[in-house]
Write a protein that holds these residues in place. Structure first.
Motif, PDB file in Angstrom:
ATOM      1  N   LEU B 203       0.945  -1.015  -0.250  1.00  0.00           N
ATOM      2  CA  LEU B 203      -0.499  -0.464  -0.396  1.00  0.00           C
ATOM      3  C   LEU B 203       0.827   1.627   0.051  1.00  0.00           C
ATOM      4  N   ASN B 204       2.039   1.367   0.735  1.00  0.00           N
ATOM      5  CA  ASN B 204       2.955   2.535   0.515  1.00  0.00           C
ATOM      6  C   ASN B 204       3.598   2.568  -0.440  1.00  0.00           C
ATOM      7  N   GLN B 205       3.485   2.040  -1.092  1.00  0.00           N
ATOM      8  CA  GLN B 205       4.791   1.450  -2.489  1.00  0.00           C
ATOM      9  C   GLN B 205       3.019   2.009  -3.450  1.00  0.00           C
ATOM     10  N   ALA B 206       1.855   1.768  -3.008  1.00  0.00           N
ATOM     11  CA  ALA B 206       0.951   2.438  -4.660  1.00  0.00           C
ATOM     12  C   ALA B 206      -0.049   3.597  -3.614  1.00  0.00           C
ATOM     13  N   GLY B 207       1.099   3.926  -3.057  1.00  0.00           N
ATOM     14  CA  GLY B 207       1.653   6.192  -2.272  1.00  0.00           C
ATOM     15  C   GLY B 207       0.333   5.737  -1.628  1.00  0.00           C
ATOM     16  N   TYR B 208      -0.093   5.261  -0.324  1.00  0.00           N
ATOM     17  CA  TYR B 208      -0.784   5.134   0.476  1.00  0.00           C
ATOM     18  C   TYR B 208       0.068   5.176   1.958  1.00  0.00           C
ATOM     19  N   GLN B 210       1.275   8.322   2.993  1.00  0.00           N
ATOM     20  CA  GLN B 210       2.533   9.285   2.767  1.00  0.00           C
ATOM     21  C   GLN B 210       1.460  11.228   3.211  1.00  0.00           C
ATOM     22  N   GLY B 211       0.638  10.628   3.254  1.00  0.00           N
ATOM     23  CA  GLY B 211      -0.707  11.934   3.977  1.00  0.00           C
ATOM     24  C   GLY B 211      -0.909  12.515   2.354  1.00  0.00           C
ATOM     25  N   ASP B 212      -1.347  11.858   1.346  1.00  0.00           N
ATOM     26  CA  ASP B 212      -1.517  12.258   0.356  1.00  0.00           C
ATOM     27  C   ASP B 212      -3.382  11.660   0.842  1.00  0.00           C
ATOM     28  N   PRO B 213      -4.223  13.244   1.286  1.00  0.00           N
ATOM     29  CA  PRO B 213      -5.348  12.706   1.293  1.00  0.00           C
ATOM     30  C   PRO B 213      -6.131  11.969   0.153  1.00  0.00           C
ATOM     31  N   HIS B 214      -6.239  11.434  -1.029  1.00  0.00           N
ATOM     32  CA  HIS B 214      -6.340  11.030  -1.838  1.00  0.00           C
ATOM     33  C   HIS B 214      -6.087   9.558  -1.825  1.00  0.00           C
ATOM     34  N   ARG B 215      -4.928   9.366  -1.341  1.00  0.00           N
ATOM     35  CA  ARG B 215      -5.010   7.654  -0.710  1.00  0.00           C
ATOM     36  C   ARG B 215      -4.014   7.276   0.586  1.00  0.00           C
ATOM     37  N   LYS B 216      -5.215   7.338   1.168  1.00  0.00           N
ATOM     38  CA  LYS B 216      -5.681   7.698   2.891  1.00  0.00           C
ATOM     39  C   LYS B 216      -5.166   5.983   3.371  1.00  0.00           C
ATOM     40  N   LEU B 217      -4.139   5.886   4.441  1.00  0.00           N
ATOM     41  CA  LEU B 217      -4.626   4.519   4.673  1.00  0.00           C
ATOM     42  C   LEU B 217      -4.667   4.550   6.239  1.00  0.00           C
ATOM     43  N   VAL B 218      -5.385   3.994   6.515  1.00  0.00           N
ATOM     44  CA  VAL B 218      -6.010   4.016   8.108  1.00  0.00           C
ATOM     45  C   VAL B 218      -5.324   2.789   8.527  1.00  0.00           C
ATOM     46  N   LEU B 219      -5.431   2.440   9.777  1.00  0.00           N
ATOM     47  CA  LEU B 219      -4.902   1.425  10.759  1.00  0.00           C
ATOM     48  C   LEU B 219      -6.036   1.156  11.699  1.00  0.00           C
ATOM     49  N   VAL B 220      -6.499  -0.065  11.855  1.00  0.00           N
ATOM     50  CA  VAL B 220      -7.831  -0.191  13.495  1.00  0.00           C
ATOM     51  C   VAL B 220      -7.337  -1.255  13.805  1.00  0.00           C
ATOM     52  N   ALA B 221      -6.992  -1.124  15.303  1.00  0.00           N
ATOM     53  CA  ALA B 221      -7.277  -1.446  16.731  1.00  0.00           C
ATOM     54  C   ALA B 221      -7.984  -2.085  17.420  1.00  0.00           C
ATOM     55  N   ASN B 222      -8.306  -3.342  17.516  1.00  0.00           N
ATOM     56  CA  ASN B 222      -8.894  -3.732  18.708  1.00  0.00           C
ATOM     57  C   ASN B 222      -8.110  -4.766  19.905  1.00  0.00           C
ATOM     58  N   VAL B 249       7.614   1.264   7.372  1.00  0.00           N
ATOM     59  CA  VAL B 249       5.745   1.502   6.744  1.00  0.00           C
ATOM     60  C   VAL B 249       5.322   2.760   7.605  1.00  0.00           C
ATOM     61  N   ARG B 250       4.761   2.624   7.037  1.00  0.00           N
ATOM     62  CA  ARG B 250       4.065   4.417   7.004  1.00  0.00           C
ATOM     63  C   ARG B 250       2.785   4.359   6.924  1.00  0.00           C
ATOM     64  N   PHE B 251       1.681   5.021   7.695  1.00  0.00           N
ATOM     65  CA  PHE B 251       0.386   5.157   7.802  1.00  0.00           C
ATOM     66  C   PHE B 251      -0.217   6.607   7.991  1.00  0.00           C
TER      67      PHE B 251
END
Lengths: 110, 363
Positions: B203-208, B210-222, B249-251
């Motif tokens: 996902l990082n390689q695809a641009g997720y 990196q702070g781009d609002p159009h490629r937002k990567l969110v992690l969810v923790a239970n 890894v960035r998110f």
């Protein structure tokens, strides 16, 4: 009561105010302030508290800060390392006194 | 229908309640287990969610403004996580949304005014209509969220998705219970952590991330166990540092969610004799300031077969919306606006501590 340490004492901790409300209020206010997010995160403070709890061997504190560590995002490996830090300091504290023993031995023996 | 042999193999922590045909597979049984608990705590000390809400000035829980349509595309998943509230798994091949229902969902979205479409499952990507639905929503200018289990992105039929999502600005919301291995694999199956990190790198390689609002990567923790989730913003900073340092890894954002006592998580609580402890933990942490922001107040939840619910948890407990015809083909915004939200004891999971919703902490 036929044994020391009763699990039910922990949720009743606040009853300690019965003998002196002012001191209890001051203590709990201070206590809660200590564990707020600050220069250290709540997670880091919970890990320190867990290590100290093991050092002072308080079962109430061990239960409380095991849960607190999990809830603030630590995992078993991180918590175990914290307990080993406590163990190392505690063991080291015993061992470093051995130098006093060593000096005394040298003084008393030929 | 999707057959099992077409499914990519994934890590498994257990099998579904449904596959094992145990009594707890039935939502009624789950609700009865919770109702039987001798509770203590909460504003009224009654263990009745409606009374606790009423005592906080909410005599009737009503919707606010419809912002999110959350579509559960089915119960099929390549994973079988220990805590899954959907009881999803590779054996849930029959419960998947068909094209007719997808098209009905699109009509409901059009009339709803909602600007966010939240796709979940199971693994929503496994539904044959997934890409069609995403494409339609993107063309409508809607914000689209994919709730992704990460491991699915490493399987061949779906490995194109990071770039495919990036081209369409789809927000990827990924499950990862911890930034380290031990908890992740305990909850989601051995090997999950390694695969999850690989998928995050893709996902990082695809641009997720990196702070781009159009490629937002969110992690969810239970939480991986019978305790509440931690402070979301504090943990986000720690996770960012740790994932960058350990894996490069960035998110963009971390959401922390509580586990609701139902389905396979409830099974684990029962096996470890912790149902009462956990429910009372939720009650004791009841936080009135979470009520206004509860997701049932701004979300319409649709099941694979088109039925309407107040949230995905009510959906899995088969508590349909309290309206005469709770089906997507009959959706009416005015009726949604006026209906009363259905609640039960599982709802204490959303009001505990900092609160919990599909959008993370509330208060």
């Amino acid at each position: 009561m036929d044994h020391y340490y009763d699990r039910s004492h922990l949720p009743r901790f606040g009853e300690i105010a019965e003998g002196n409300q002012e001191l209890a209020d001051a203590f709990f206010s201070y206590y809660n302030k200590v564990f707020e997010e600050g220069a250290l995160t709540a997670r880091e403070k919970a890990l320190i508290a867990l290590a100290v709890a093991n050092t002072v061997q308080c079962p109430y504190c061990i239960d409380t800060y095991t849960t607190a560590c999990l809830e603030t995002g630590s995992d078993l490996e991180q918590m175990t390392e914290a307990v080993h830090v406590a163990t190392a300091i505690r063991g080291g504290a015993a061992l470093v006194h051995g130098v006093q023993m060593l000096d005394q031995v040298k003084r008393l023996t030929m | 229908m999707i057959t099992l042999d077409t499914l990519p193999q994934g890590p498994r922590a257990t099998s579904s309640l449904s596959f094992r045909a145990v009594p707890l597979a039935h939502p009624g049984k789950q609700l009865r287990v919770l109702d039987a608990v001798d509770t203590s705590g909460g504003p009224t000390n009654s263990g009745q969610f409606e009374l606790d809400l009423a005592s906080c000035g909410w005599p009737r829980l009503k919707p606010d403004r419809l912002e999110i349509v959350q579509i559960n595309l089915g119960k099929l998943c390549n994973m079988t996580c220990r805590h899954c509230h959907v009881d999803a798994g590779p054996d849930r091949v029959d419960e998947n949304m068909d094209r007719t229902t997808v098209e009905a969902c699109l009509r409901a979205i059009d009339s709803s005014g909602a600007r966010v479409v939240d796709l979940t499952g199971g693994a929503p990507e496994l539904n044959p209509n997934f890409e069609f639905l995403v494409e339609e929503c993107v063309q409508r200018g809607l914000r689209v969220l994919d709730r992704c289990n990460l491991t699915i992105l490493l399987t061949r039929p779906y490995s194109h998705l990071p770039e495919w999502f990036a081209e369409r600005g789809v927000e990827v919301v990924c499950s990862l219970p911890h930034y380290r291995k031990i908890g992740t694999d305990a909850q989601r199956g051995d090997g999950t952590y390694h695969k999850s990190i690989q998928a995050l790198k893709r996902l990082n390689q695809a641009g997720y991330g990196q702070g781009d609002p159009h490629r937002k990567l969110v992690l969810v923790a239970n939480p991986v166990g019978a305790f509440l989730s931690g402070n979301q913003s504090s943990l986000e900073a720690e996770w960012k540092t740790a994932l960058a340092r350990n894996h490069n890894v960035r998110f963009d954002q971390l959401l922390t969610l509580n586990n609701l006592p139902m389905s396979r998580y409830l099974e684990w609580l029962m096996e470890t004799n912790q149902v009462k402890l956990y429910l009372n933990r939720l009650l004791q942490a009841f936080n009135p300031s979470t009520i206004a922001g509860l997701m049932c107040r701004n979300t319409l939840s649709i099941s694979w077969d088109g039925y309407l619910y107040d949230c995905d948890f009510n959906q899995q407990l088969e508590m349909t919306m309290d309206i005469p015809r709770p089906h997507v083909t009959d959706f009416d915004l005015g009726i949604w606006q006026d209906h009363a939200i259905r609640t039960a004891r599982h709802c204490y999971g959303c009001t505990a501590g900092a609160g919990s919703s599909c959008g993370g902490a509330i208060a």
